[in-house]
Scaffold this motif. Structure first.
Motif, PDB file in Angstrom:
ATOM      1  N   LEU A 151     -26.084  39.994 -10.093  1.00  0.00           N
ATOM      2  CA  LEU A 151     -26.359  41.221  -9.530  1.00  0.00           C
ATOM      3  C   LEU A 151     -27.595  41.927  -9.812  1.00  0.00           C
ATOM      4  N   ASP A 152     -28.303  41.851 -10.998  1.00  0.00           N
ATOM      5  CA  ASP A 152     -29.594  42.604 -11.288  1.00  0.00           C
ATOM      6  C   ASP A 152     -30.692  41.455 -11.249  1.00  0.00           C
ATOM      7  N   HIS A 153     -30.556  40.363 -10.714  1.00  0.00           N
ATOM      8  CA  HIS A 153     -31.646  39.486 -10.753  1.00  0.00           C
ATOM      9  C   HIS A 153     -32.178  38.884 -12.079  1.00  0.00           C
ATOM     10  N   GLY A 154     -31.656  38.797 -13.042  1.00  0.00           N
ATOM     11  CA  GLY A 154     -32.105  38.364 -14.400  1.00  0.00           C
ATOM     12  C   GLY A 154     -32.069  36.816 -14.397  1.00  0.00           C
ATOM     13  N   THR A 155     -32.242  36.458 -15.663  1.00  0.00           N
ATOM     14  CA  THR A 155     -32.849  34.898 -15.800  1.00  0.00           C
ATOM     15  C   THR A 155     -32.229  34.520 -17.114  1.00  0.00           C
ATOM     16  N   GLU A 156     -31.394  33.302 -17.328  1.00  0.00           N
ATOM     17  CA  GLU A 156     -30.862  33.124 -18.686  1.00  0.00           C
ATOM     18  C   GLU A 156     -31.986  32.244 -19.188  1.00  0.00           C
ATOM     19  N   ARG A 157     -31.904  32.377 -20.570  1.00  0.00           N
ATOM     20  CA  ARG A 157     -33.077  31.739 -21.463  1.00  0.00           C
ATOM     21  C   ARG A 157     -33.046  30.296 -21.243  1.00  0.00           C
ATOM     22  N   PRO A 158     -34.264  29.212 -21.239  1.00  0.00           N
ATOM     23  CA  PRO A 158     -33.962  28.116 -20.877  1.00  0.00           C
ATOM     24  C   PRO A 158     -33.234  27.236 -21.873  1.00  0.00           C
ATOM     25  N   PHE A 159     -32.743  26.014 -21.507  1.00  0.00           N
ATOM     26  CA  PHE A 159     -32.090  25.271 -22.148  1.00  0.00           C
ATOM     27  C   PHE A 159     -30.761  25.667 -22.947  1.00  0.00           C
ATOM     28  N   GLY A 177     -27.912  27.259 -20.647  1.00  0.00           N
ATOM     29  CA  GLY A 177     -26.930  27.312 -19.641  1.00  0.00           C
ATOM     30  C   GLY A 177     -25.945  26.380 -19.812  1.00  0.00           C
ATOM     31  N   GLY A 178     -24.944  26.520 -19.722  1.00  0.00           N
ATOM     32  CA  GLY A 178     -23.524  25.639 -19.733  1.00  0.00           C
ATOM     33  C   GLY A 178     -23.611  24.529 -18.896  1.00  0.00           C
ATOM     34  N   LEU A 179     -24.176  24.544 -17.855  1.00  0.00           N
ATOM     35  CA  LEU A 179     -24.177  23.555 -16.752  1.00  0.00           C
ATOM     36  C   LEU A 179     -25.524  22.823 -16.960  1.00  0.00           C
ATOM     37  N   LEU A 180     -26.352  22.889 -17.802  1.00  0.00           N
ATOM     38  CA  LEU A 180     -27.488  22.153 -17.681  1.00  0.00           C
ATOM     39  C   LEU A 180     -27.180  20.572 -18.083  1.00  0.00           C
ATOM     40  N   ALA A 181     -26.466  20.380 -18.947  1.00  0.00           N
ATOM     41  CA  ALA A 181     -26.084  19.123 -19.323  1.00  0.00           C
ATOM     42  C   ALA A 181     -24.892  18.272 -18.547  1.00  0.00           C
ATOM     43  N   ASN A 182     -24.195  19.136 -17.559  1.00  0.00           N
ATOM     44  CA  ASN A 182     -23.136  18.627 -16.927  1.00  0.00           C
ATOM     45  C   ASN A 182     -23.523  17.451 -15.939  1.00  0.00           C
ATOM     46  N   GLU A 186     -32.569  15.921 -13.377  1.00  0.00           N
ATOM     47  CA  GLU A 186     -33.136  16.274 -14.901  1.00  0.00           C
ATOM     48  C   GLU A 186     -34.608  16.631 -14.530  1.00  0.00           C
ATOM     49  N   SER A 187     -34.757  18.259 -14.546  1.00  0.00           N
ATOM     50  CA  SER A 187     -36.218  18.326 -14.298  1.00  0.00           C
ATOM     51  C   SER A 187     -36.978  18.760 -15.635  1.00  0.00           C
ATOM     52  N   GLY A 188     -36.528  18.864 -16.659  1.00  0.00           N
ATOM     53  CA  GLY A 188     -37.265  18.987 -17.956  1.00  0.00           C
ATOM     54  C   GLY A 188     -37.463  20.731 -18.221  1.00  0.00           C
ATOM     55  N   THR A 189     -37.051  21.353 -17.296  1.00  0.00           N
ATOM     56  CA  THR A 189     -37.279  23.128 -17.312  1.00  0.00           C
ATOM     57  C   THR A 189     -36.409  23.668 -18.237  1.00  0.00           C
ATOM     58  N   GLY A 190     -35.150  23.187 -18.242  1.00  0.00           N
ATOM     59  CA  GLY A 190     -34.215  23.951 -19.055  1.00  0.00           C
ATOM     60  C   GLY A 190     -33.212  24.638 -18.178  1.00  0.00           C
ATOM     61  N   TRP A 191     -33.158  24.575 -17.075  1.00  0.00           N
ATOM     62  CA  TRP A 191     -32.247  25.163 -16.109  1.00  0.00           C
ATOM     63  C   TRP A 191     -31.543  24.058 -15.043  1.00  0.00           C
ATOM     64  N   PRO A 192     -30.373  24.091 -14.785  1.00  0.00           N
ATOM     65  CA  PRO A 192     -29.878  23.011 -13.651  1.00  0.00           C
ATOM     66  C   PRO A 192     -30.869  22.961 -12.523  1.00  0.00           C
ATOM     67  N   SER A 193     -31.054  21.680 -12.039  1.00  0.00           N
ATOM     68  CA  SER A 193     -32.227  21.805 -10.887  1.00  0.00           C
ATOM     69  C   SER A 193     -31.508  20.587  -9.916  1.00  0.00           C
ATOM     70  N   MET A 214     -31.712  26.755 -10.984  1.00  0.00           N
ATOM     71  CA  MET A 214     -30.744  27.645 -10.921  1.00  0.00           C
ATOM     72  C   MET A 214     -30.167  28.241 -12.256  1.00  0.00           C
ATOM     73  N   ASN A 215     -29.860  29.263 -12.324  1.00  0.00           N
ATOM     74  CA  ASN A 215     -29.104  29.831 -13.444  1.00  0.00           C
ATOM     75  C   ASN A 215     -27.621  29.210 -13.701  1.00  0.00           C
ATOM     76  N   SER A 216     -27.312  28.705 -14.979  1.00  0.00           N
ATOM     77  CA  SER A 216     -25.674  28.088 -14.965  1.00  0.00           C
ATOM     78  C   SER A 216     -25.052  29.355 -14.766  1.00  0.00           C
ATOM     79  N   ALA A 217     -25.452  30.577 -15.223  1.00  0.00           N
ATOM     80  CA  ALA A 217     -24.344  31.579 -15.152  1.00  0.00           C
ATOM     81  C   ALA A 217     -24.144  32.205 -13.850  1.00  0.00           C
ATOM     82  N   ALA A 218     -25.037  31.743 -12.797  1.00  0.00           N
ATOM     83  CA  ALA A 218     -24.907  32.103 -11.269  1.00  0.00           C
ATOM     84  C   ALA A 218     -23.872  31.102 -10.709  1.00  0.00           C
ATOM     85  N   LEU A 219     -23.610  29.923 -11.381  1.00  0.00           N
ATOM     86  CA  LEU A 219     -22.905  28.894 -10.774  1.00  0.00           C
ATOM     87  C   LEU A 219     -21.635  28.706 -11.325  1.00  0.00           C
TER      88      LEU A 219
END
Length: 158
Positions: A44-52, A54-59, A82-89, A140-145
């Motif tokens: 809702l506030d257009h924030g970003t979670e810290r890289p590496f 997010g709970g869905l990164l390794a899913n 796997e993009s290596g960026t720290g966020w699900p891609s 993507m942010n894991s918290a958004a998914l």
């Protein structure tokens, strides 16, 4: 025919059969009540979670990634890489009509923000440095998914 029926008859539907009609502010508030403070900040506030973090990164499970707020399917597991960026891609959306792209000029950069086409929640950004066949990286942010394992994904409305 009632007025409510007229409104629902005019709601947009994606090619994959999902309702894309905009949600009312009251409906967004109702859905947002289930979110954690971090999820609210991102969606809702257009924030970003810290890289590496997010709970869905390794899913690696087979299934669908949907908007955490409204449940609209956004990406399939087969489109994740796997993009290596720290966020699900992902290299492409579940349905192009499900993800809106908006120019973002915050923080002195020009980027393309991605939002859910139904509830307008912030998802992340898309960049032109992804793998074939699209060359895109939907970061993507894991918290958004919300992840739905194969067989439990949200069903089309049509």
């Amino acid at each position: 025919m009632t007025h409510a029926h007229d409104a629902s008859a005019r709601r947009a539907t994606s090619a994959s059969g999902y309702d894309l009609g905009p949600l009312s502010a009251a409906e967004i508030d109702r859905l947002a009540a289930k979110l954690s403070p971090e999820e609210r900040h991102i969606l809702l506030d257009h924030g970003t979670e810290r890289p590496f973090c997010g709970g869905l990164l390794a899913n690696k499970e087979d299934g669908v990634y949907a908007c955490r707020l409204c449940g609209l399917p956004l990406f399939r597991s087969g489109e994740k890489f796997e993009s290596g960026t720290g966020w699900p891609s992902f290299f492409q959306p579940f349905d192009p009509a499900h993800v809106r792209e908006i120019e973002d000029r915050s923080y002195g950069m020009v980027r393309i923000e991605t939002r859910c086409a139904r509830c307008d929640s912030h998802l992340g950004h898309v960049f032109p440095d992804g793998p074939p066949p699209t060359g895109l990286r939907y970061c993507m942010n894991s918290a958004a998914l919300e992840f739905y394992p194969h067989g439990s994904e949200p069903k089309p409305d049509a």
